[in-house]
Design a protein around this motif. Structure first.
Motif, PDB file in Angstrom:
ATOM      1  N   GLU A  38      20.073 -52.759 -64.662  1.00  0.00           N
ATOM      2  CA  GLU A  38      21.117 -51.789 -64.994  1.00  0.00           C
ATOM      3  C   GLU A  38      21.464 -51.954 -66.470  1.00  0.00           C
ATOM      4  O   GLU A  38      21.917 -53.017 -66.894  1.00  0.00           O
ATOM      5  N   VAL A  39      21.212 -50.916 -67.262  1.00  0.00           N
ATOM      6  CA  VAL A  39      21.377 -50.995 -68.715  1.00  0.00           C
ATOM      7  C   VAL A  39      22.479 -50.025 -69.143  1.00  0.00           C
ATOM      8  O   VAL A  39      22.290 -48.804 -69.121  1.00  0.00           O
ATOM      9  N   ASN A  40      23.644 -50.570 -69.543  1.00  0.00           N
ATOM     10  CA  ASN A  40      24.779 -49.758 -69.976  1.00  0.00           C
ATOM     11  C   ASN A  40      24.745 -49.673 -71.501  1.00  0.00           C
ATOM     12  O   ASN A  40      25.081 -50.638 -72.200  1.00  0.00           O
ATOM     13  N   LEU A  41      24.322 -48.523 -72.037  1.00  0.00           N
ATOM     14  CA  LEU A  41      24.216 -48.362 -73.485  1.00  0.00           C
ATOM     15  C   LEU A  41      25.588 -48.376 -74.152  1.00  0.00           C
ATOM     16  O   LEU A  41      25.722 -48.829 -75.294  1.00  0.00           O
ATOM     17  N   THR A  42      26.594 -47.875 -73.456  1.00  0.00           N
ATOM     18  CA  THR A  42      27.936 -47.844 -74.035  1.00  0.00           C
ATOM     19  C   THR A  42      28.485 -49.255 -74.201  1.00  0.00           C
ATOM     20  O   THR A  42      29.035 -49.605 -75.256  1.00  0.00           O
ATOM     21  N   ALA A  43      28.331 -50.080 -73.169  1.00  0.00           N
ATOM     22  CA  ALA A  43      28.827 -51.458 -73.213  1.00  0.00           C
ATOM     23  C   ALA A  43      27.863 -52.389 -73.920  1.00  0.00           C
ATOM     24  O   ALA A  43      28.223 -53.540 -74.219  1.00  0.00           O
ATOM     25  N   GLN A  44      26.616 -51.914 -74.171  1.00  0.00           N
ATOM     26  CA  GLN A  44      25.565 -52.771 -74.751  1.00  0.00           C
ATOM     27  C   GLN A  44      25.434 -54.061 -73.941  1.00  0.00           C
ATOM     28  O   GLN A  44      25.367 -55.176 -74.466  1.00  0.00           O
ATOM     29  N   PHE A  95      24.743 -60.169 -80.507  1.00  0.00           N
ATOM     30  CA  PHE A  95      24.325 -59.029 -79.681  1.00  0.00           C
ATOM     31  C   PHE A  95      25.565 -58.376 -79.071  1.00  0.00           C
ATOM     32  O   PHE A  95      26.652 -58.955 -79.055  1.00  0.00           O
ATOM     33  N   GLY A  96      25.393 -57.170 -78.533  1.00  0.00           N
ATOM     34  CA  GLY A  96      26.499 -56.446 -77.930  1.00  0.00           C
ATOM     35  C   GLY A  96      27.274 -55.685 -78.970  1.00  0.00           C
ATOM     36  O   GLY A  96      26.759 -55.313 -80.027  1.00  0.00           O
ATOM     37  N   GLY A  97      28.552 -55.443 -78.677  1.00  0.00           N
ATOM     38  CA  GLY A  97      29.398 -54.732 -79.619  1.00  0.00           C
ATOM     39  C   GLY A  97      28.849 -53.350 -79.921  1.00  0.00           C
ATOM     40  O   GLY A  97      28.346 -52.648 -79.053  1.00  0.00           O
ATOM     41  N   ASN A  98      28.933 -52.984 -81.222  1.00  0.00           N
ATOM     42  CA  ASN A  98      28.420 -51.672 -81.618  1.00  0.00           C
ATOM     43  C   ASN A  98      27.390 -51.772 -82.741  1.00  0.00           C
ATOM     44  O   ASN A  98      27.230 -50.846 -83.529  1.00  0.00           O
ATOM     45  N   VAL A 131      14.348 -49.419 -63.934  1.00  0.00           N
ATOM     46  CA  VAL A 131      15.222 -49.678 -65.071  1.00  0.00           C
ATOM     47  C   VAL A 131      16.139 -48.466 -65.213  1.00  0.00           C
ATOM     48  O   VAL A 131      15.669 -47.362 -65.511  1.00  0.00           O
ATOM     49  N   LEU A 132      17.423 -48.658 -64.952  1.00  0.00           N
ATOM     50  CA  LEU A 132      18.391 -47.558 -64.949  1.00  0.00           C
ATOM     51  C   LEU A 132      19.234 -47.637 -66.217  1.00  0.00           C
ATOM     52  O   LEU A 132      20.054 -48.545 -66.382  1.00  0.00           O
ATOM     53  N   VAL A 133      18.998 -46.702 -67.124  1.00  0.00           N
ATOM     54  CA  VAL A 133      19.650 -46.700 -68.439  1.00  0.00           C
ATOM     55  C   VAL A 133      20.656 -45.550 -68.469  1.00  0.00           C
ATOM     56  O   VAL A 133      20.300 -44.397 -68.201  1.00  0.00           O
ATOM     57  N   TYR A 134      21.913 -45.868 -68.814  1.00  0.00           N
ATOM     58  CA  TYR A 134      22.930 -44.824 -68.782  1.00  0.00           C
ATOM     59  C   TYR A 134      24.028 -45.108 -69.807  1.00  0.00           C
ATOM     60  O   TYR A 134      24.063 -46.184 -70.432  1.00  0.00           O
ATOM     61  N   GLN A 135      24.881 -44.114 -70.005  1.00  0.00           N
ATOM     62  CA  GLN A 135      26.065 -44.250 -70.853  1.00  0.00           C
ATOM     63  C   GLN A 135      27.299 -44.096 -69.976  1.00  0.00           C
ATOM     64  O   GLN A 135      27.308 -43.259 -69.065  1.00  0.00           O
ATOM     65  N   LEU A 136      28.311 -44.887 -70.272  1.00  0.00           N
ATOM     66  CA  LEU A 136      29.542 -44.839 -69.472  1.00  0.00           C
ATOM     67  C   LEU A 136      30.745 -44.934 -70.407  1.00  0.00           C
ATOM     68  O   LEU A 136      31.222 -46.027 -70.722  1.00  0.00           O
ATOM     69  N   PRO A 137      31.213 -43.774 -70.898  1.00  0.00           N
ATOM     70  CA  PRO A 137      32.378 -43.789 -71.801  1.00  0.00           C
ATOM     71  C   PRO A 137      33.546 -44.543 -71.170  1.00  0.00           C
ATOM     72  O   PRO A 137      33.835 -44.374 -69.981  1.00  0.00           O
ATOM     73  N   GLY A 138      34.219 -45.361 -71.983  1.00  0.00           N
ATOM     74  CA  GLY A 138      35.344 -46.153 -71.501  1.00  0.00           C
ATOM     75  C   GLY A 138      34.961 -47.572 -71.135  1.00  0.00           C
ATOM     76  O   GLY A 138      35.838 -48.402 -70.868  1.00  0.00           O
ATOM     77  N   SER A 139      33.647 -47.853 -71.133  1.00  0.00           N
ATOM     78  CA  SER A 139      33.219 -49.209 -70.779  1.00  0.00           C
ATOM     79  C   SER A 139      32.858 -50.034 -72.014  1.00  0.00           C
ATOM     80  O   SER A 139      32.214 -51.083 -71.916  1.00  0.00           O
ATOM     81  N   GLU A 140      33.275 -49.551 -73.190  1.00  0.00           N
ATOM     82  CA  GLU A 140      32.989 -50.278 -74.415  1.00  0.00           C
ATOM     83  C   GLU A 140      33.535 -51.711 -74.331  1.00  0.00           C
ATOM     84  O   GLU A 140      34.626 -51.943 -73.797  1.00  0.00           O
ATOM     85  N   SER A 141      32.834 -52.667 -74.902  1.00  0.00           N
ATOM     86  CA  SER A 141      33.280 -54.066 -74.876  1.00  0.00           C
ATOM     87  C   SER A 141      34.404 -54.282 -75.879  1.00  0.00           C
ATOM     88  O   SER A 141      34.617 -53.471 -76.792  1.00  0.00           O
ATOM     89  N   ALA A 142      35.153 -55.400 -75.711  1.00  0.00           N
ATOM     90  CA  ALA A 142      36.229 -55.742 -76.648  1.00  0.00           C
ATOM     91  C   ALA A 142      35.650 -55.925 -78.051  1.00  0.00           C
ATOM     92  O   ALA A 142      36.253 -55.506 -79.054  1.00  0.00           O
ATOM     93  N   LYS A 143      34.456 -56.515 -78.099  1.00  0.00           N
ATOM     94  CA  LYS A 143      33.800 -56.714 -79.393  1.00  0.00           C
ATOM     95  C   LYS A 143      33.532 -55.366 -80.053  1.00  0.00           C
ATOM     96  O   LYS A 143      33.761 -55.193 -81.255  1.00  0.00           O
ATOM     97  N   ALA A 144      33.064 -54.408 -79.276  1.00  0.00           N
ATOM     98  CA  ALA A 144      32.761 -53.089 -79.833  1.00  0.00           C
ATOM     99  C   ALA A 144      34.022 -52.428 -80.361  1.00  0.00           C
ATOM    100  O   ALA A 144      34.009 -51.791 -81.417  1.00  0.00           O
ATOM    101  N   LYS A 145      35.124 -52.596 -79.610  1.00  0.00           N
ATOM    102  CA  LYS A 145      36.379 -52.004 -80.058  1.00  0.00           C
ATOM    103  C   LYS A 145      36.844 -52.642 -81.350  1.00  0.00           C
ATOM    104  O   LYS A 145      37.344 -51.964 -82.259  1.00  0.00           O
ATOM    105  N   GLN A 146      36.708 -53.975 -81.444  1.00  0.00           N
ATOM    106  CA  GLN A 146      37.050 -54.670 -82.685  1.00  0.00           C
ATOM    107  C   GLN A 146      36.171 -54.188 -83.838  1.00  0.00           C
ATOM    108  O   GLN A 146      36.649 -53.933 -84.944  1.00  0.00           O
TER     109      GLN A 146
END
Length: 613
Positions: A348-354, A427-430, A461-476
């Protein structure tokens, strides 16, 4: 005495036997003599019974039959019709042929004629006018084409679910086979027959195929074999049964009475199965690791029927009349047929949350941050459902302008795949927004190794985007990016930049401690603040110098436009003293200093002129 009696009895027997023999001989010879002038028993000439008659008697009989001769034609449909001998100029023709028949027979063999018939056909006993016959035939009602009924071939019935196919018998028609009709009619007239049944003489055009035709029998057998096939398709929790009810719609018969199984109809049926049961390329619902249900769209993972192979296999099953249960021919398989096609083992690959999760048989094996394709450069990792192609150790990834060696390579979408990225510190974040990959999923080394050790080819391999699931690192990082851009936009620092620099400082101070660490150009802000301080100090010093110089400037301006005389000498000297007392910075502000120097030169000149006087 006894001996004498016996001898006389023998003699009497011989006498009786001899008498009988003589009588029979006399009869035999009598008939033999008779048949020298008469026809033998069982003799027919041109269909006329000639037994025991002389040639002249036969001629007389034929003449009598010709006189007033008519023949009744009995058609299969409609009323009988009559042809009269006079209408066709019917007449006898005797050329000695009858006498020849008599001479050719063996009168002494007359006993044999009792046990066998002798049929003789002569060509010259009866004659008629052929043109007259043709004219009469054309006027017969049975020759009217409008009233003729075409013969129908035997055909195969419509399909019945209960009985399958059966042969429907042919139907005789009334279309005249003219050549055969004329031949049969001529033979009947020549034989002076009074009645002719057309059907018995095969005067009608026959059906090409009858219920006894080998082609028809074989056709029925073939069609029943085809329609008797029962194919049960197994789709896991669903089944599709194909039987004669549908197959019968695919069977046709060609002009050669052979069954034809429509390839097009089979292909359309298989295409329908594919449309119903293929899951490749179709959106999939996933209960994500983030609690929300997401729809994964795009990609090629899923069940996919090989339509060409399946159509050919199905055609073979039908032609053999097989009854069986099987799966269709697949070009691509998936994990499951029930519920979802990816089953309980997938990445499960969440592109939004990386961030990704790898589940194997429903258990979490791996969870890790990653960096996906660079959004800013148009290399974003495509979303969708894919199947892992394979896995490979020690691969060099090549593209335009790069060749990067990796230890673990796991492709799943063209040139996009999972791999280790030891050149990355985080890794992760934005990072993916501006510093992402060429499209691959960059992973920490240990995470890539764990995935490699546990995953197998074909894994979903399930790749998707999920708005609102951004990580704290990404928000920072996102918050820090705003400040970074503000600082980068300051440009050359002037006193007019004071508000922009202050705003950048306030924005920076509003970040939490973690976010401040992602402001990569913080030193530029500090340098801008220092420059503002410097410019402000310089501005204050400049203002002070201007205030100090202003009285001198004003005094010099009083000289401007006046005629300089010796009476103004003290005033000019006083201005000079004031100027000399100014600081260097203040002197630089006296922009009309040249007026003072010109006035001093003028005073000196006037004093010299006065001394000469």
């Amino acid at each position: 005495m006894k001996t004498l009696k016996k001898l006389s009895m023998k003699q009497m027997a011989l006498v009786v036997t001899g008498s009988i023999f003589l009588v029979l001989l006399a009869i035999y010879l009598g008939f033999a003599a008779f048949f020298t002038s008469h026809y033998l028993f069982g003799t027919t000439i041109n269909g006329v019974k000639a037994s025991g008659k002389t040639p002249r008697a036969m001629e007389q009989l034929i003449e009598n039959e010709i006189d007033g001769y008519t023949i009744r034609l009995e058609p299969a449909e409609g009323k009988e019709e009559i042809i009269e001998g006079c209408d066709i100029n019917l007449k006898p023709v005797f050329d000695g042929s009858l006498q020849g028949v008599l001479l050719s027979q063996n009168g002494f063999a007359w006993p044999m004629s009792l046990f066998r018939e002798s049929r003789v056909e002569l060509e010259t006993m009866v004659d008629y006018n052929e043109e007259a016959l043709q004219k009469v035939i054309k006027e017969l009602e049975l020759m009217d084409e409008d009233q003729m009924i075409k013969a129908e071939n035997a055909i195969i019935s419509e399909y019945s679910e209960k009985d399958g196919y059966h042969i429907i018998p042919e139907e005789e028609g009334t279309v005249i086979e003219e050549k055969q009709f004329l031949q049969a009619l001529e033979e009947a007239i020549l034989n002076l027959q009074e009645h002719m049944v057309l059907a018995e003489k095969d005067c009608y055009v026959k059906p090409e195929y009858t219920q006894e035709s080998e082609e028809v029998i074989k056709l029925a057998e073939t069609m029943n074999r085809y329609a008797g096939a029962v194919i049960t398709y197994d789709f896991g929790d669903s089944q599709e049964v194909l039987d004669g009810k549908t197959i019968s719609q695919w069977i046709s018969v060609n002009d050669e009475y052979k069954a034809k199984l429509s390839r097009k109809k089979i292909e359309e049926y298989v295409a329908g199965l594919a449309d119903t049961y293929n899951t490749a390329g179709k959106s999939k619902s996933l209960a994500s690791s983030y609690g929300a249900s997401v729809t994964v769209s795009g990609g090629d993972y899923g069940w996919k029927i090989d339509q060409e192979k399946e159509a050919e296999a199905l055609r073979g099953n039908i032609k053999k009349g097989e009854t069986l249960s099987r799966e269709p021919e697949y070009a691509q398989r998936a994990n499951s047929r029930g519920g979802n096609d990816y089953g309980s083992t997938y990445v499960e690959v969440n592109l939004t949350a990386q961030h990704l999760h790898y589940y194997k048989d429903g258990s979490l094996v791996l969870e890790t941050d990653f960096v996906s394709g660079n959004d800013a450069k148009g290399w974003s990792t495509p979303p969708g459902a894919f199947g892992l192609y394979y896995k490979q150790l020690d691969k060099t990834l090549r593209g335009e302008g790069y060749a990067t060696p990796v230890d673990f390579w796991m492709p799943f979408n063209g040139g996009v795949g999972f791999h280790d990225a030891n050149w990355r510190r985080d890794f992760g974040g934005n990072y993916y927004k501006r510093g992402g990959s060429h499209g691959c999923i960059n992973m920490p080394y240990n995470a890539a190794k764990t995935l490699y050790d546990n995953i197998e080819a074909g894994c979903p391999v399930l790749v998707y985007q999920l708005p609102g699931s951004e990580s704290a690192k990404a928000k920072q990082q996102d918050a820090a990016a705003v400040v970074t851009e503000l600082i980068a936009s300051l440009g050359e620092i002037t006193l007019d930049s004071r508000e922009a620099v202050t705003n950048a400082r306030n924005q920076y101070n509003g970040l939490d401690g973690g976010a401040r660490g992602y402001v990569s150009n913080y030193n530029v802000l500090e340098e801008a603040e220092a420059r503002i301080g410097q410019l402000e100090a310089e501005a204050a010093a400049d203002q002070q110098a201007q205030a100090e110089a202003q009285p001198v400037i004003d005094a010099i301006n009083q000289l401007a436009g006046q005629k300089i005389t010796l009476d103004m000498k003290d005033t000019i000297k006083n201005i000079r003293k004031q100027y000399n007392k100014l600081s260097e910075a203040a002197r630089s502000k006296v922009t009309n200093y040249n007026i003072l120097t010109e006035a001093e030169v003028k005073i000196e000149k006037l004093e010299k002129e006065k001394e000469k006087e």
